[in-house]
Each structure stands twice: as structure tokens, then as C-alpha cells.
Scaffold this active site. Structure first.
Site, PDB file in Angstrom:
ATOM      1  N   TYR A  97      -1.757   0.529  10.624  1.00  0.00           N
ATOM      2  CA  TYR A  97      -1.831   0.061   9.235  1.00  0.00           C
ATOM      3  C   TYR A  97      -0.589   0.486   8.455  1.00  0.00           C
ATOM      4  CZ  TYR A  97      -3.625  -0.811   4.556  1.00  0.00           C
ATOM      5  OH  TYR A  97      -3.779  -1.273   3.267  1.00  0.00           O
ATOM      6  N   SER A 134       0.854  -1.192   0.000  1.00  0.00           N
ATOM      7  CA  SER A 134       0.000   0.000   0.000  1.00  0.00           C
ATOM      8  C   SER A 134       0.882   1.231   0.000  1.00  0.00           C
ATOM      9  CB  SER A 134      -0.884   0.019   1.246  1.00  0.00           C
ATOM     10  OG  SER A 134      -1.572   1.250   1.365  1.00  0.00           O
TER      11      SER A 134
END
Length: 255
Positions: free
Chosen positions: A153, A140
Site C-alpha cells: 500500500y 495518503s
């Protein structure tokens, strides 16, 4: 091995029951690959198998569980050689400040996004060396540019990216490619909904006003393109964002 290494087109896709994993499985089957999907939700896997036909099979697997993963990998390897591993299993839990965030949320993201990815790679790497195969990780842009509220995250995705990069360095001279695809804003049915504990208003707000966020199919296209390069061509990293997103903090929204 009876097939030529050049002609083997069999991939393992984790997280295949939804989102980018499911889209990647579809795209690879469309390109003539045989795909084994791994995920926890058997109903979703079975429905996908019914749609895609004989070139898609599945094993129920929780990549955060050692026994579950070993059983699934054993079954995969009994079915024949593997040319590619596409690591899509992952999630975000919560968006709280570091000072007040949940240790369980952080632990869950590390177990899934980092340890789960590592577990599957370790178990399939010997088979991938035999076929001159590819390890592909869906990380990501959160692993590149941290943002407020994304501590757990972002940290887990940064760790996943670093793991892929180090693996690439460690495998120099070995017949294995390592690819990292880092998506920006992707609108899928479940990612933000899961992040916010089922709060649909908060999930919808992530994408509100953004023209044409990426879709799971967009990322699946990157997956197939990278895998179908010649075995000697390694696409080290793809960073892909919607046109409306310059960075996490520079996102165009229509008023």
C-alpha cells in the site's frame, strides 16, 4: 464550448460509491457543482443519485479495466465540458510483511491506486486543458512515511504521489492545476474492513481508542476548498491528519 471557463463547475469523481469519493460528490453538489460519479457498484451510485438529484449523474466504471473506463469517459465527455477530476478510487489489501505478502494483493493495489488513476487522468486531461481545469488525487500519508506491514500500500501510494508531482512539473505553462491530498487516519465504513478481508475485529482495532479520527467529510472539505481556489492558485499538496495522529507511529489512543 458555450460556457465561460470560469463558470464551468462540472467534476468527475472516481470511487464515488463509498467513502471519500461519495463524500466528495456530496460536498461538491452542495457547493453548486455538477458531478459525474464513477464506480463499479451501480446500486450505490443509483442510491446516491436519488439523494442528490439532477446535479449528480453516474457511469458504472471499473478504472482497472480499459474498455470500461473508455466507455465511461466517452459518456462523460458527451455530457459536456469537465472542470475537475477527483481521483478517489483506491484501496489497501492486506497488511503482511514484505517477505510473506501476497503478489496478488500488491498487483491489485498497483492496478487500482496507480494504473487506474493514471488511466483516468490520461483520458480526461485533454478536456481539462480546454477548461483550465484541475486534476486532484487522493493519495495518503502512507506514501510519505512507510510502515511495517504496509509495503504494497505504501509503495502504491508513494507512486501515486510521485505521479501527481511529476504531472504538475510536466504541465507547467499549461492551464491545468494538479492537487495531491494526502490523508492520515480516516475512519470510513469500508477501507479497513476491505483491507483485512472482512475481519471486523481487525478493522475496528485500527481506530480503537483514537479520539476523533478524520472522516470522509473532512477530506471532502479539503477537496472542495482546493477546487474552489482561483484557477491560477494551485494547492500542490495538502497533508491532513486527525489531531491525535502525529505520524503513523505516533498515534494517541485513550486507555
Amino acid at each position: 464550448m458555450t460556457e465561460s471557463k470560469k463558470t464551468i463547475k462540472r467534476a468527475v469523481v472516481t470511487g464515488a460509491s463509498s467513502g471519500i469519493g461519495q463524500a466528495s460528490a456530496r460536498a461538491l453538489v452542495d457547493k453548486g457543482w455538477k458531478v459525474v460519479g464513477l464506480a463499479r457498484r451501480e446500486d450505490n451510485l443509483k442510491a446516491l443519485a436519488d439523494q442528490l438529484g439532477q446535479n449528480f449523474t453516474y457511469e458504472v466504471c471499473d478504472v482497472t479495466d480499459e474498455d470500461s473506463t473508455q466507455t465511461a469517459v466517452d459518456a462523460v465527455l458527451k455530457g459536456g465540458p469537465v472542470k475537475a477530476l477527483v481521483n478517489c478510487a483506491g484501496a489497501a489489501f492486506g497488511k503482511d510483511p514484505v517477505a510473506t505478502s501476497s503478489l496478488d494483493d500488491w498487483r491489485g493495489m498497483y492496478e487500482l491506486n496507480v494504473i487506474g488513476t493514471l488511466r483516468v487522468i490520461q483520458k480526461l486531461l485533454p478536456a481539462l486543458k480546454e477548461t483550465e481545469g484541475t486534476v486532484l488525487v487522493i493519495s495518503s500519508t502512507a506514501g510519505i512515511e512507510p510502515y511495517e506491514g504496509g509495503g504494497g500500500y505504501c509503495a502504491s501510494k508513494a507512486a501515486e504521489r510521485v505521479m501527481a508531482r511529476i504531472l504538475r512539473l510536466e504541465l507547467i505553462g499549461e492551464p491545468v492545476r494538479v492537487v495531491d491530498i494526502a490523508p492520515g487516519l480516516v475512519h470510513t465504513d469500508e477501507f479497513s474492513l476491505k483491507r483485512f478481508g472482512g475481519d471486523s475485529d481487525r478493522a475496528d482495532a485500527v481506530y480503537a481508542g483514537v479520539p476523533d479520527p478524520l472522516t470522509a467529510d473532512d477530506i471532502a472539505g479539503c477537496v472542495t476548498w482546493a477546487l474552489e481556489q482561483p484557477d491560477t492558485v494551485d494547492i500542490d499538496q495538502i497533508v491532513v491528519r486527525p489531531r491525535a495522529e502525529g505520524s503513523y507511529t505516533k498515534l494517541y489512543r485513550r486507555s
